[in-house]
Design an enzyme around this catalytic site. Structure first.
Site, PDB file in Angstrom:
ATOM      1  N   HIS B 252      24.747  54.248  11.831  1.00 13.16           N
ATOM      2  CA  HIS B 252      25.041  55.092  12.855  1.00 13.16           C
ATOM      3  C   HIS B 252      23.798  55.457  13.772  1.00 13.16           C
ATOM      4  O   HIS B 252      23.568  56.560  14.217  1.00 13.16           O
ATOM      5  CB  HIS B 252      25.508  56.660  12.379  1.00 13.16           C
ATOM      6  N   ASP B 332      26.748  57.370   5.740  1.00 16.82           N
ATOM      7  CA  ASP B 332      27.965  56.672   5.642  1.00 16.82           C
ATOM      8  C   ASP B 332      28.064  55.314   6.274  1.00 16.82           C
ATOM      9  O   ASP B 332      27.242  55.069   7.376  1.00 16.82           O
ATOM     10  CB  ASP B 332      29.032  57.782   6.352  1.00 16.82           C
ATOM     11  N   GLU B 333      29.127  54.734   6.192  1.00 10.73           N
ATOM     12  CA  GLU B 333      29.621  53.542   6.789  1.00 10.73           C
ATOM     13  C   GLU B 333      28.446  52.368   7.213  1.00 10.73           C
ATOM     14  O   GLU B 333      28.156  51.998   8.346  1.00 10.73           O
ATOM     15  CB  GLU B 333      30.312  53.879   8.272  1.00 10.73           C
ATOM     16  N   ASN B 334      27.458  52.193   6.230  1.00 15.18           N
ATOM     17  CA  ASN B 334      26.464  51.029   6.586  1.00 15.18           C
ATOM     18  C   ASN B 334      27.161  49.878   6.030  1.00 15.18           C
ATOM     19  O   ASN B 334      26.844  49.684   4.767  1.00 15.18           O
ATOM     20  CB  ASN B 334      25.358  51.507   5.989  1.00 15.18           C
ATOM     21  N   GLU B 384      28.972  57.841   0.399  1.00 11.29           N
ATOM     22  CA  GLU B 384      28.351  56.377   0.146  1.00 11.29           C
ATOM     23  C   GLU B 384      26.691  56.547  -0.563  1.00 11.29           C
ATOM     24  O   GLU B 384      26.526  55.790  -1.056  1.00 11.29           O
ATOM     25  CB  GLU B 384      28.323  55.726   1.317  1.00 11.29           C
TER      26      GLU B 384
END
Lengths: 690, 690
Positions: B252, B332-334, B384
């Protein structure tokens, strides 16, 4: 299927030529030449800027684009305009010759040309370009499927250079977001001066590092930090608005003296004295934040060097926050009582050959001139500062009028004749809850004045003054708007742009469009009514609020002591505004009927009367569960009673019982209930007495 | 005259005993014992504070008094409460044993006792006392002439210690006033954690002196100054709310890398290189602010010492602004794409024996722990971050669920079982436009979980997450409230307080009362509709908006690219909310009818159908002058068409044409129009398929 055919037909029909009268522009431009075509807006619409504008143009143009896509729902591809000539082939081209300065007498002119495939704004500076963008937004039209602008050529520039709004943040503090949205609204109607009344008896609102007690002891925790002030000044600058700060001295000083009583004029007999504050055989009084409204005695001591030391330090800290050339020092309503009863001050007067309190106040005010000059600022003050010895460089803020026993226009004419630059606020006192008509027709240049052209040129313009004894963040916008838009037109447009009917028609749209900027004048009304009705159906109370107006001039806050600054302003009167909409409609119906008493016109008038009878019934029902509806029932009953009698005459052809009708009519003129008056009274009177 | 007699009767009747079911309290207190009497409020009502509370109590109690006088219109004489024991004989006495700390596990309990002549709040600290005041405000009742509280004894304390709301200010910036009013709303329902998602691909919102490019290049000018941050943190503290800031790393990171691309992971082949950014045979990419929604590649380079240098300096500047004990670092969301294609990073992994990207990210995250510990802060991150090597002191923010392929409750149970303190957000994703019912019934303790009491204690509570890809300052409040109040109850009250009907009844009042705090969820709806209807009568479009809901989950912003961050969110869908009110009413009518097909029930259902046929006609009319109404016409037509067919069956007793009805019903399930769906579809289906 059927509706799409109708749609096509309507779409065809509704791209018919717009007429000038259909345009809802305010202020009305100097020159406008409408032609037959249209410029249709699609999502490829882009903007380009050329020339040498101030960087504020980028902020303004980006905001313009977002307001336009917000209104249309079109997904413009252009995100942010941050550079010159970013989009050379854009449909909207803006050219500015030079960078605009936030000063008086700036060239704010622009030319706006809309052709069928392009739009061009030419302006001397970004100031004019921003004005042009506001006009362009007001030109937005739509048919059933698309948005467009009419093809037009407009050249425009303002009549007056000072087109101001004053907001009093002392009587009721107004947070940063409230100020900012009102700056946006000002810019939307091309106003360019924000007069920030920052201090008064009820509170000091500027945080000072060198004099922290002002906010610690005299602000109730409600004040602006210096960073916030800079942010607001910058926000104003981006919108072409000059900020004129006001620190009101030597009167209106309860807050200052709450923090620093040593500069006060009031003395106490020694027996009451606190030994530390001795001043000879007298001692200085303490002070406290004023909670009521009115004119109060606390006044700075003009014979005390500490006073000037203090003010000098205050200006040292405050002036750098304001880049504008003018600093307002107040100077109003000093009745001099505490001066008169202070022997030391009397002695000072004698010693300095100052005969009256006016002389003493002039002496005081003149000490401030060099303090401000140090920061390249000219002093401005309320008209009381205008005495024979006041420097001609001062700007005189003219505010007195018939309510103070002065004929209309006399004060501003005097200032001009005496060689002072002057700004008119009398007639623009929007806190007095008067009709938009009164403000709209109030011209800064007095009628029948024998002012020479030179003297007329001294009248810089005017300023709407929003005193906030009875206005909080919840209600402020409804007290400023939309009436201030009409004042904006008075100050921008030609003097002969003064047709009331045209103004009323155009202001409906102008008023609605202010919501886009966050202005709460429409939406907050229902919030107040929902609270009053305890979340039940607000239809009846809303209808009734459109018949009532808050009491006018100074009658709502009886004696200045009915409301304290912390009293609730969430009452029925706070949901009402001047120019009650249903009253205007009723007046139109009555006028029609009195001109021609045919059946249709009679039925229209009767429909109002029947509705009012029903409203009263509904309000009575609601009142069983809503204590705050109780106070308005006498008014709704009076209205219902007179309506019933009128219906007997109009519908049942009964002979009018004059005595009864007049008695019932009189009840409708009561000012005793809920701090409101029935705005339909005047029209009822016309009807009954015809 | 007549109505005053009725008034007396009603007044007598309506002081009859309140029943518990009539109280609109939320969150529902732990213990409540209602008795027969009332405490009537008059303008002499005063408040007194004793004990050793934190000074925040003075701010809170003064605000309480002003909210109470605002609701009642009573002119309380007491202005500001600023000292202990200022009014010893006041009717409302508040006693706090000690000063409350803004920390987890604080004793937030209170006892509220209302007798007929006095009210007593006893609390361990000011935190409990403030909760007690909110309960007291919710207890306000009125009859026709006065306001009162019922006599009652309440003891109350929360079930969970973490009762949070997260606001994402990166996808759409939310100004200071928006944040502050939402803090007030949180306090009104006893929420105590504000998670401030300050940075993301779409923008960096914190002004840093040492790294000015972050706001200069990566904020579009929309950010908080440090003074503003302190002001918000202080505002939260005064309301008993802990602020948890989030800087989301290492993914992000588009905004961070727009400003400082040297810390980025993406490399370009040499031929595309800018010589200055050479890194061996590869060069670093440039980045730009992300304008779309979704999961993006820009990621900080965990092999680059500059990254840690930067983060250390950022924490050095940001941590002192936040006194709370927790700092959220995102995580998150890596997806690791830029890591995978960066040879230097791959080498780094090998060298440090990090096998997967999860390992590498854990390595990265563990570097941040001491940076935060320096400021006595514990690290928190999205789930995560939970890998085998992550410190057990970290708080795991559980967010994945069925939309991510994870069963309900599994993620939070895993965290607890793995020995981590954890907070649940899955099921509280209020941006997904789901029904209040779903959120209300979502319990932080997973059902049928085999968690031990110790493990259950690791579940600190929950947090509603307001992601703002599709929410602006104009619409934010309507997306947060009132559903978050139901979540607040879930987190405070007993687990068995879960009756949907009771919640729906109580939330009507709770929702309405939020307006007093400036929450715009009700009032802004009409602003949007007025813009769409070009200031014409909004009745039909408002009625239709009460039948529609915005598309749910991730379907409104198709592919994350239908809307850019600067796209207009002033559309019909933005005036709609989950739990469309008319749809709930229709569902109730259908249920009644299906249970008993008597005439009355049939007429009720028919009345909806007839109304919808009329709404469609009205909308078609309006559409001739309102382009933004065009997109909803297919839906209003579908609804009208199926209504016409149903009426033939229900009113004219025609035999149902099943095929036709089902075909028309199917059209009502379309998700293709105006980003909304007809919320009455499910009930129509019940009706048609019965």
């Amino acid at each position: 299927m059927k509706y799409s055919l109708i749609l096509l037909l309507v779409a065809f029909v509704s791209n018919a030529q717009i007429k000038k009268e259909q345009l809802d522009l305010m202020p009305w431009p100097k020159n406008i030449n409408l032609t037959d075509g249209t410029f249709t807006i699609n999502k490829n619409f882009k903007v380009n800027i050329t020339g040498n504008p101030n960087p504020r143009i980028f902020v303004g143009v980006t905001r313009f684009l977002r307001r336009l896509d917000g209104r249309t729902g079109l997904f413009f591809q252009q995100d942010f305009i941050t550079k010159i000539n970013q989009e050379p082939s854009a449909e909207l081209q803006i050219n500015c010759v030079q960078s605009g300065k936030i000063e008086l007498y700036e060239d704010e002119s622009y030319q706006l040309e809309i052709q069928s495939d392009k739009i061009i704004i030419n302006a001397t500076s970004d100031l004019g370009a921003l004005h042009g963008l506001e006009t362009l937004l007001q030109l937005l039209q739509n048919n059933s499927t698309s948005y467009y602008f009419p093809t037009v050529k407009i050249t425009d520039l303002p009549r007056f250079t000072w087109r101001g709004l004053m907001i009093d943040v002392a009587r009721h503090f107004q947070p940063v977001d409230v100020i900012k949205r009102n700056l946006d609204a000002m810019a939307a109607v091309k106003m360019n001066v924000f007069h920030w009344h920052l201090t008064d008896d009820q509170g000091w609102r500027i945080q000072l590092k060198k004099h922290p007690k002002l906010t610690e002891l005299a602000s109730d925790g409600l004040f602006y930090t210096q960073e916030e002030i800079r942010s607001i000044v910058k926000y104003a600058d981006q919108r072409g608005i000059l900020v004129v700060p006001e620190i009101d001295v030597p009167g209106h000083a309860s807050a200052i003296l709450t923090a620093y009583p040593e500069m006060g004029s009031k003395v106490l007999p020694f027996s009451n004295a606190n030994a530390e504050k001795k001043q000879g055989l007298l001692s200085l009084s303490n002070y406290s934040i004023e909670r009521n409204a009115g004119i109060f005695n606390p006044t700075l001591d003009p014979s005390n060097p500490k006073t000037y030391q203090f003010l000098s330090e205050v200006f040292d800290e405050v002036c750098p926050l304001f880049p504008g050339a003018y600093f307002h020092i107040g100077g109003d309503e000093n009745e001099g009582k505490d001066w008169d009863s202070n022997p030391k001050i009397q002695e000072f007067k004698k010693k300095n050959k100052l005969v009256t309190n006016h002389d003493l106040q002039t002496y005081f005010t003149m000490q401030l001139v060099p303090m401000l000059k140090k920061y390249k600022k000219q002093l401005m003050g309320w008209e009381e500062i205008m005495t024979k010895d006041m420097s001609k460089n001062a700007i005189i803020h003219s505010w007195k009028g018939p309510n103070e026993g002065i004929p209309v226009g006399e004060s501003v004419a005097n200032a001009a004749k005496n060689g002072y630059k002057t700004v008119l606020s009398n007639g623009y006192y929007i806190d007095l809850m008067q009709s938009i008509n009164d403000h709209y027709l109030n011209d800064p240049i007095p009628q029948n004045s024998n002012l020479t052209p030179e003297e007329k040129a001294k009248i810089l313009g005017g300023e709407a003054t929003m005193w906030t004894e009875l206005a909080t963040p919840l209600t402020l916008d409804s007290r400023i708007w939309p009436r201030t838009a009409a004042i904006a037109e008075r100050l921008w447009s030609n003097a002969d742009v003064n047709d009331l009917q045209s103004m009323h028609k155009r202001i409906k749209t102008v008023s609605f469009r202010l919501e886009e900027l966050g202005i709460t004048h429409l939406r907050n009304k229902e919030v107040i009514l929902r609270n009053i009705s305890k979340n039940r159906d607000i239809t009846a109370i809303q209808d009734f609020s459109n018949l009532c107006e808050p009491l006018k001039i100074y009658s709502r806050n009886a004696g200045g002591t009915e409301y304290q600054t912390y009293s609730p302003l969430t009452l029925f009167a706070d949901a009402c505004t001047p120019d009650a909409s249903a009253a205007l409609d009723f007046d139109a119906a009555v006028s029609l009927y009195l001109a021609d008493k045919n059946k249709n016109n009679a039925v229209l008038v009767s429909s109002f009367l029947k509705k009012w009878i029903q409203i009263n019934k509904d309000l009575v029902q609601i009142s069983y569960n809503a204590p705050q509806v109780q106070p308005i029932l006498p008014l709704s009953k009076s209205l219902s009673d007179v309506s019933e009698q009128l219906l007997l005459v109009m519908e049942k052809n009964q002979v009018a019982n004059s005595d009864l009708l007049n008695q019932l009519l009189k009840q409708c003129n009561s000012k005793e209930h809920a701090d409101v008056e029935l705005a339909v009274y005047a029209s009822l009177k016309k009807l009954i007495c015809s």
